[in-house]
Design a protein around this motif. Sequence first.
Motif, PDB file in Angstrom:
ATOM      1  N   LEU A 273       0.868  -1.184   0.000  1.00 39.84           N
ATOM      2  CA  LEU A 273       0.000   0.000   0.000  1.00 39.84           C
ATOM      3  C   LEU A 273       0.899   1.226   0.000  1.00 39.84           C
ATOM      4  CD1 LEU A 273      -0.119   1.610   2.993  1.00 39.84           C
ATOM      5  CD2 LEU A 273      -1.300  -0.446   3.651  1.00 39.84           C
ATOM      6  N   THR A 274       0.350   2.370  -0.325  1.00 38.49           N
ATOM      7  CA  THR A 274       1.125   3.605  -0.277  1.00 38.49           C
ATOM      8  C   THR A 274       0.311   4.683   0.412  1.00 38.49           C
ATOM      9  OG1 THR A 274       2.341   5.266  -1.560  1.00 38.49           O
ATOM     10  CG2 THR A 274       0.389   4.326  -2.621  1.00 38.49           C
ATOM     11  N   GLY A 275       0.959   5.466   1.279  1.00 36.41           N
ATOM     12  CA  GLY A 275       0.242   6.518   2.003  1.00 36.41           C
ATOM     13  C   GLY A 275      -0.301   5.966   3.306  1.00 36.41           C
ATOM     14  N   ALA A 276      -1.368   6.565   3.771  1.00 34.76           N
ATOM     15  CA  ALA A 276      -1.864   6.214   5.106  1.00 34.76           C
ATOM     16  C   ALA A 276      -2.559   4.861   5.168  1.00 34.76           C
ATOM     17  CB  ALA A 276      -2.810   7.298   5.594  1.00 34.76           C
ATOM     18  N   GLY A 277      -3.072   4.356   4.030  1.00 34.51           N
ATOM     19  CA  GLY A 277      -3.762   3.069   4.046  1.00 34.51           C
ATOM     20  C   GLY A 277      -5.214   3.192   4.484  1.00 34.51           C
ATOM     21  N   LEU A 278      -5.793   2.076   4.928  1.00 36.30           N
ATOM     22  CA  LEU A 278      -7.231   1.950   5.243  1.00 36.30           C
ATOM     23  C   LEU A 278      -8.071   2.257   4.009  1.00 36.30           C
ATOM     24  CD1 LEU A 278      -7.520   3.666   8.793  1.00 36.30           C
ATOM     25  CD2 LEU A 278      -7.128   1.255   8.248  1.00 36.30           C
ATOM     26  N   GLY A 279      -7.489   2.048   2.836  1.00 36.75           N
ATOM     27  CA  GLY A 279      -8.102   2.409   1.547  1.00 36.75           C
ATOM     28  C   GLY A 279      -7.021   3.075   0.715  1.00 36.75           C
ATOM     29  N   GLY A 280      -7.418   3.709  -0.367  1.00 34.34           N
ATOM     30  CA  GLY A 280      -6.438   4.422  -1.191  1.00 34.34           C
ATOM     31  C   GLY A 280      -5.757   3.525  -2.202  1.00 34.34           C
ATOM     32  N   CYS A 281      -4.465   3.760  -2.436  1.00 36.47           N
ATOM     33  CA  CYS A 281      -3.759   3.110  -3.548  1.00 36.47           C
ATOM     34  C   CYS A 281      -2.771   2.051  -3.078  1.00 36.47           C
ATOM     35  CB  CYS A 281      -2.959   4.158  -4.323  1.00 36.47           C
ATOM     36  SG  CYS A 281      -3.981   5.352  -5.173  1.00 36.47           S
ATOM     37  N   ILE A 282      -2.466   1.146  -4.021  1.00 41.04           N
ATOM     38  CA  ILE A 282      -1.302   0.275  -3.850  1.00 41.04           C
ATOM     39  C   ILE A 282      -0.287   0.647  -4.923  1.00 41.04           C
ATOM     40  CG2 ILE A 282      -2.715  -1.625  -2.945  1.00 41.04           C
ATOM     41  CD1 ILE A 282      -1.840  -3.050  -5.743  1.00 41.04           C
ATOM     42  N   ILE A 283       0.980   0.279  -4.707  1.00 41.15           N
ATOM     43  CA  ILE A 283       1.998   0.445  -5.750  1.00 41.15           C
ATOM     44  C   ILE A 283       2.632  -0.913  -6.020  1.00 41.15           C
ATOM     45  CG2 ILE A 283       2.538   2.897  -5.461  1.00 41.15           C
ATOM     46  CD1 ILE A 283       4.849   2.106  -3.603  1.00 41.15           C
ATOM     47  N   ALA A 284       2.918  -1.156  -7.304  1.00 42.18           N
ATOM     48  CA  ALA A 284       3.542  -2.417  -7.700  1.00 42.18           C
ATOM     49  C   ALA A 284       4.792  -2.096  -8.502  1.00 42.18           C
ATOM     50  CB  ALA A 284       2.560  -3.232  -8.543  1.00 42.18           C
ATOM     51  N   LEU A 285       5.923  -2.694  -8.109  1.00 41.80           N
ATOM     52  CA  LEU A 285       7.185  -2.473  -8.823  1.00 41.80           C
ATOM     53  C   LEU A 285       7.265  -3.478  -9.971  1.00 41.80           C
ATOM     54  CD1 LEU A 285       9.917  -0.967  -8.938  1.00 41.80           C
ATOM     55  CD2 LEU A 285      10.830  -2.738  -7.423  1.00 41.80           C
ATOM     56  N   CYS A 286       7.443  -2.966 -11.185  1.00 39.76           N
ATOM     57  CA  CYS A 286       7.383  -3.812 -12.383  1.00 39.76           C
ATOM     58  C   CYS A 286       8.737  -3.744 -13.097  1.00 39.76           C
ATOM     59  CB  CYS A 286       6.308  -3.322 -13.343  1.00 39.76           C
ATOM     60  SG  CYS A 286       4.776  -2.862 -12.519  1.00 39.76           S
ATOM     61  N   PRO A 287       9.237  -4.908 -13.594  1.00 44.24           N
ATOM     62  CA  PRO A 287      10.539  -4.880 -14.261  1.00 44.24           C
ATOM     63  C   PRO A 287      10.526  -4.111 -15.571  1.00 44.24           C
ATOM     64  CG  PRO A 287       9.574  -7.085 -14.328  1.00 44.24           C
ATOM     65  CD  PRO A 287       8.681  -6.256 -13.468  1.00 44.24           C
ATOM     66  N   ASN A 288       9.374  -4.066 -16.239  1.00 45.71           N
ATOM     67  CA  ASN A 288       9.284  -3.321 -17.502  1.00 45.71           C
ATOM     68  C   ASN A 288       7.812  -2.958 -17.777  1.00 45.71           C
ATOM     69  OD1 ASN A 288       7.982  -5.589 -18.775  1.00 45.71           O
ATOM     70  ND2 ASN A 288      10.009  -6.539 -18.865  1.00 45.71           N
ATOM     71  N   GLN A 289       7.629  -2.157 -18.835  1.00 46.44           N
ATOM     72  CA  GLN A 289       6.282  -1.651 -19.179  1.00 46.44           C
ATOM     73  C   GLN A 289       5.322  -2.780 -19.543  1.00 46.44           C
ATOM     74  OE1 GLN A 289       4.789   1.249 -19.239  1.00 46.44           O
ATOM     75  NE2 GLN A 289       6.490   2.592 -18.708  1.00 46.44           N
ATOM     76  N   GLU A 290       5.862  -3.804 -20.235  1.00 44.36           N
ATOM     77  CA  GLU A 290       4.985  -4.888 -20.700  1.00 44.36           C
ATOM     78  C   GLU A 290       4.363  -5.613 -19.502  1.00 44.36           C
ATOM     79  OE1 GLU A 290       7.095  -7.352 -23.460  1.00 44.36           O
ATOM     80  OE2 GLU A 290       5.463  -8.838 -23.332  1.00 44.36           O
ATOM     81  N   ILE A 291       5.207  -5.942 -18.538  1.00 44.54           N
ATOM     82  CA  ILE A 291       4.686  -6.624 -17.346  1.00 44.54           C
ATOM     83  C   ILE A 291       3.780  -5.666 -16.558  1.00 44.54           C
ATOM     84  CG2 ILE A 291       5.346  -7.729 -15.153  1.00 44.54           C
ATOM     85  CD1 ILE A 291       7.725  -8.917 -16.633  1.00 44.54           C
ATOM     86  N   ALA A 292       4.153  -4.384 -16.555  1.00 41.24           N
ATOM     87  CA  ALA A 292       3.311  -3.396 -15.858  1.00 41.24           C
ATOM     88  C   ALA A 292       1.888  -3.405 -16.446  1.00 41.24           C
ATOM     89  CB  ALA A 292       3.925  -2.010 -15.967  1.00 41.24           C
ATOM     90  N   ARG A 293       1.791  -3.477 -17.771  1.00 39.52           N
ATOM     91  CA  ARG A 293       0.456  -3.500 -18.415  1.00 39.52           C
ATOM     92  C   ARG A 293      -0.297  -4.775 -18.050  1.00 39.52           C
ATOM     93  NH1 ARG A 293       2.791  -0.617 -22.493  1.00 39.52           N
ATOM     94  NH2 ARG A 293       2.262   1.543 -22.158  1.00 39.52           N
ATOM     95  N   HIS A 294       0.456  -5.882 -18.004  1.00 38.07           N
ATOM     96  CA  HIS A 294      -0.160  -7.156 -17.645  1.00 38.07           C
ATOM     97  C   HIS A 294      -0.726  -7.080 -16.210  1.00 38.07           C
ATOM     98  CE1 HIS A 294      -0.805 -11.413 -17.465  1.00 38.07           C
ATOM     99  NE2 HIS A 294      -0.004 -11.512 -16.408  1.00 38.07           N
TER     100      HIS A 294
END
Length: 320
Positions: A273-294
């Motif tokens: 999660l990113t920020g205060a949590g209890l809702g909001g956003c998550i962040i995912a670290l991706c090796p490249n754009q293609e996997i990021a899209r997947h």
Amino acid sequence: MNQRHLTSASGSAHGKIILMGEHAVVHGTAAIALPIPSISVTVDIFAKHQGPTELECSYYQGPLKQAPENLRNIQEVYHQVLQEWRFCEVPVKLRIKSHIPHERGMGSSAAVVTALVRALATFYQQELPMTELHRYVNIGEKIAHGKTSGLDTIVTSSSQPVLFQRAEVPKSIHSQLDGCLLIADSGHTGNTRLAVESVCQRLKDTPDTQSYLSQIHDLVQDAVSALKDNQVETLGQLMNRNQEFLQKLGVSTPQLDHLIQVARHAGALGAKLTGAGLGGCIIALCPNQEIARHIQQALEAEGLQQSWFLNFNRYQSMEV
Ligand code: MEV
């Protein structure tokens, strides 16, 4: 009292995400935050001939004085600035146009106040040293969220990733990382005040909590090295460990945990999660754009609301 002003002026700022170290940073440890220049907010000021000062934003339009409680940060900072600069109030219209989703841990409140104070400085032709800007934004942040570290204040007006620790000068991090982040909005609002208060309470009630914060601090230090040395897999593992501590602090939710699992199964090297949590956003670290899209598609199948990509190497070409 001063009277000199322009007929209109604008100020802007941008959103942010916390890569690692949220919550612990409120208690004096380090955190890494990334500005997101592509997700911005603008405040325009127009002089009016008469009538009360008005505010226009996506969910309120009317006299500033009658704005709802969740806009009190804007009201108070506006008046504080005019008082300190010794300007008598001329009637104006303040128009806020924000692309930063509200209550999603993306620094919306700090960015809006940053944009407002910048617009006021241009409108009244005042010098605005960074320390003064930050002081005003921190006033707004206390009203909006209660106890804060001040991190959002710094990063919503920074162009570089920041290593922040209260009472120390923030440091720019010159990341060499290949890889990108997917920022995914769960669509559920968080509540920074509530989340921060619950961690404070846990610190009083549960003896292990202090050691979680110290361990997050160590993970953050390792993450700075990973960013500088282009160790993308190591950074992913550090993010995953940070998420375990955020769960222990009680600020993750079953829904955020689920999205994080989906992102990891779809190829993320790390997710949290990113920020205060209890809702909001998550962040995912991706090796490249293609996997990021997947990963984005996998999350969309789970009801993801909206998402953004952030390339670490984009910062390399920007001014500090
Ligand atoms: C909110 O974006 C991040 C927290 O660490 C609070 C703060 O730093 O003020 C939860």
